[in-house]
Design a protein around this motif. Structure first.
Motif, PDB file in Angstrom:
ATOM      1  N   VAL A  10       1.128  -1.383   0.133  1.00 38.07           N
ATOM      2  CA  VAL A  10      -0.080  -0.030  -0.068  1.00 38.07           C
ATOM      3  C   VAL A  10       0.988   1.329  -0.267  1.00 38.07           C
ATOM      4  CG1 VAL A  10      -1.956   1.038   0.990  1.00 38.07           C
ATOM      5  CG2 VAL A  10      -2.086  -1.166   1.357  1.00 38.07           C
ATOM      6  N   HIS A  11       0.748   1.980  -0.706  1.00 32.34           N
ATOM      7  CA  HIS A  11       1.223   3.497  -0.905  1.00 32.34           C
ATOM      8  C   HIS A  11       0.145   4.639  -0.626  1.00 32.34           C
ATOM      9  CE1 HIS A  11       4.314   6.080  -2.549  1.00 32.34           C
ATOM     10  NE2 HIS A  11       3.377   6.946  -2.196  1.00 32.34           N
ATOM     11  N   CYS A  12      -0.364   5.146   0.999  1.00 30.89           N
ATOM     12  CA  CYS A  12      -1.208   5.998   0.717  1.00 30.89           C
ATOM     13  C   CYS A  12      -0.371   7.918   0.677  1.00 30.89           C
ATOM     14  CB  CYS A  12      -1.791   5.789   1.964  1.00 30.89           C
ATOM     15  SG  CYS A  12      -2.578   4.803   2.242  1.00 30.89           S
ATOM     16  N   SER A  14      -1.257  12.351   0.661  1.00 28.87           N
ATOM     17  CA  SER A  14      -2.054  13.801  -0.298  1.00 28.87           C
ATOM     18  C   SER A  14      -0.233  14.626   0.045  1.00 28.87           C
ATOM     19  CB  SER A  14      -2.811  14.314   2.015  1.00 28.87           C
ATOM     20  OG  SER A  14      -1.823  14.645   2.746  1.00 28.87           O
ATOM     21  N   PHE A  44      -7.067  12.051   1.063  1.00 26.75           N
ATOM     22  CA  PHE A  44      -5.722  10.936   1.195  1.00 26.75           C
ATOM     23  C   PHE A  44      -6.379   9.841  -0.300  1.00 26.75           C
ATOM     24  CE2 PHE A  44      -4.899  13.509   4.999  1.00 26.75           C
ATOM     25  CZ  PHE A  44      -3.668  12.873   5.414  1.00 26.75           C
ATOM     26  N   CYS A  46      -4.155   6.630  -1.540  1.00 26.61           N
ATOM     27  CA  CYS A  46      -4.224   5.212  -1.552  1.00 26.61           C
ATOM     28  C   CYS A  46      -3.592   4.159  -2.835  1.00 26.61           C
ATOM     29  CB  CYS A  46      -4.547   4.137  -0.238  1.00 26.61           C
ATOM     30  SG  CYS A  46      -4.010   4.553   1.135  1.00 26.61           S
ATOM     31  N   ARG A  47      -2.752   3.475  -2.977  1.00 27.78           N
ATOM     32  CA  ARG A  47      -2.667   2.942  -4.300  1.00 27.78           C
ATOM     33  C   ARG A  47      -2.230   1.245  -3.683  1.00 27.78           C
ATOM     34  NH1 ARG A  47      -2.751   1.990  -9.441  1.00 27.78           N
ATOM     35  NH2 ARG A  47      -2.622   3.955  -9.792  1.00 27.78           N
ATOM     36  N   ALA A  56      -6.317   1.866  -7.431  1.00 27.52           N
ATOM     37  CA  ALA A  56      -5.882   2.817  -6.304  1.00 27.52           C
ATOM     38  C   ALA A  56      -7.456   4.150  -6.787  1.00 27.52           C
ATOM     39  CB  ALA A  56      -4.759   4.385  -6.775  1.00 27.52           C
ATOM     40  N   ASP A  58      -9.573   7.180  -3.476  1.00 32.44           N
ATOM     41  CA  ASP A  58      -9.486   8.618  -2.409  1.00 32.44           C
ATOM     42  C   ASP A  58      -9.635   7.353  -0.935  1.00 32.44           C
ATOM     43  OD1 ASP A  58      -9.047  10.175  -3.785  1.00 32.44           O
ATOM     44  OD2 ASP A  58     -10.380  10.792  -4.693  1.00 32.44           O
ATOM     45  N   VAL A  59      -8.985   7.258  -0.570  1.00 32.62           N
ATOM     46  CA  VAL A  59      -9.642   7.249   1.310  1.00 32.62           C
ATOM     47  C   VAL A  59     -10.170   7.828   2.058  1.00 32.62           C
ATOM     48  CG1 VAL A  59      -8.331   4.559   1.384  1.00 32.62           C
ATOM     49  CG2 VAL A  59      -7.045   6.668   2.235  1.00 32.62           C
TER      50      VAL A  59
END
Length: 101
Positions: A10-12, A14, A44, A46-47, A56, A58-59
């Motif tokens: 995971v890559h998160c 903003s 924020f 995440c991929r 991917a 938006d979280v």
């Protein structure tokens, strides 16, 4: 994620924060807390990579928040997709928000 599945990467981040790549195995979690910015534009995203699958989304988007009330978002990932529940939602009620492509 089920036992014996590949790890989830995971890559998160903003506009202002980048949490880098993190790799998770069954049962692990990742969390962070923050305050929305003055302009109400905090976002924020995440991929996710899981084996050959990637997606991917938006979280967190400040526009999702009700004025004066802030949620805690809990996401769960499995082979069917991505699920979320909010702090006031019963723990056994998860809403599917995304599927693996």
């Amino acid at each position: 994620m089920s036992q014996g599945t590949p790890p989830l990467t995971v890559h998160c981040g903003s506009k202002d924060d980048d949490f880098g790549n993190r790799t998770f195995y069954t049962g692990q979690d990742f969390n962070w807390s923050f305050r929305t910015n003055f302009w109400g534009s905090t976002l924020f995203f995440c991929r996710f990579w899981w084996g050959q699958k990637t997606t991917a989304f938006d979280v967190f988007d400040a526009n999702w928040e009700t004025k004066g009330f802030h949620h805690t978002y809990t996401y769960v990932v499995n082979n069917q997709g991505f699920y979320v529940r909010y702090d006031e939602t019963p723990s056994n009620h998860m809403l599917q928000i995304n599927k693996w492509p």
